[in-house]
Design a protein around this motif. Structure first.
Motif, PDB file in Angstrom:
ATOM      1  N   MET A   1     -14.327  -5.697 -41.571  1.00 51.38           N
ATOM      2  CA  MET A   1     -15.596  -5.462 -42.241  1.00 51.38           C
ATOM      3  C   MET A   1     -15.707  -3.973 -42.571  1.00 51.38           C
ATOM      4  O   MET A   1     -15.461  -3.132 -41.729  1.00 51.38           O
ATOM      5  N   LYS A   3     -18.241  -0.904 -44.203  1.00 52.06           N
ATOM      6  CA  LYS A   3     -19.623  -0.514 -44.460  1.00 52.06           C
ATOM      7  C   LYS A   3     -19.740  -0.149 -45.935  1.00 52.06           C
ATOM      8  O   LYS A   3     -18.895   0.575 -46.470  1.00 52.06           O
ATOM      9  N   PHE A  29     -25.376 -10.688 -48.857  1.00 46.25           N
ATOM     10  CA  PHE A  29     -25.000  -9.822 -47.744  1.00 46.25           C
ATOM     11  C   PHE A  29     -26.126  -9.861 -46.708  1.00 46.25           C
ATOM     12  O   PHE A  29     -27.006  -8.987 -46.694  1.00 46.25           O
ATOM     13  N   HIS A  59     -22.396  -4.754 -44.627  1.00 45.77           N
ATOM     14  CA  HIS A  59     -20.974  -4.866 -44.295  1.00 45.77           C
ATOM     15  C   HIS A  59     -20.396  -6.091 -44.987  1.00 45.77           C
ATOM     16  O   HIS A  59     -21.095  -7.090 -45.174  1.00 45.77           O
ATOM     17  N   SER A  60     -19.109  -5.998 -45.340  1.00 46.87           N
ATOM     18  CA  SER A  60     -18.467  -7.114 -46.010  1.00 46.87           C
ATOM     19  C   SER A  60     -16.956  -7.053 -45.824  1.00 46.87           C
ATOM     20  O   SER A  60     -16.392  -5.970 -45.650  1.00 46.87           O
ATOM     21  N   ASP A  61     -16.339  -8.226 -45.898  1.00 44.99           N
ATOM     22  CA  ASP A  61     -14.883  -8.332 -45.906  1.00 44.99           C
ATOM     23  C   ASP A  61     -14.336  -8.372 -47.325  1.00 44.99           C
ATOM     24  O   ASP A  61     -13.128  -8.395 -47.531  1.00 44.99           O
TER      25      ASP A  61
END
Length: 123
Positions: A1, A3, A29, A59-61
């Motif tokens: 993940m 930011k 999100f 946060h993300s993948d």
């Protein structure tokens, strides 16, 4: 993940448009956190109406290009048209400022209102 930091801006029905963009970002999100809004004016005289600006962090993948694609999709869904900017009208503008450790838009990141709003995310 990773930011991710984005800025949101609107100068047409700005409260409603920022609120709608917040809801749409939260859909994609869910951990998104927003600052309070701040009212700014464009220094170049290109925009006759003041802007409402907000920062968001989440946060993300997803890879960088997919995050940008989602942000552009939100802008499009809200009715943003390229020709509107020429008329000084911004329904919604969502700019990716930071992806992980990379500052994607350094000039925007250094703007006074961004730096001011960042303090809300740190505390």
């Amino acid at each position: 993940m990773v930011k991710i930091l984005v800025s949101l801006g609107s100068n047409i029905y700005s409260k409603q448009n920022i609120d709608r963009a917040r809801r749409m970002l939260a859909y994609y999100f869910p951990d998104v956190v927003f600052t309070q809004s701040i009212i700014t004016t464009a220094s170049d005289g290109k925009y006759p109406f003041p802007f409402r600006n907000v920062l968001a962090v989440f946060h993300s993948d997803l890879p960088l290009d997919e995050v940008i694609q989602k942000l552009k999709m939100i802008e499009f869904a809200m009715g943003r048209q390229p020709r509107d900017k020429d008329a000084g009208k911004v329904i919604i503008d969502i700019d990716l400022l930071q992806y992980g450790d990379e500052i994607v838009r350094p000039d925007d990141y250094e703007r006074a209102y961004v730096q001011s709003l960042l303090t809300q995310l740190i505390s």
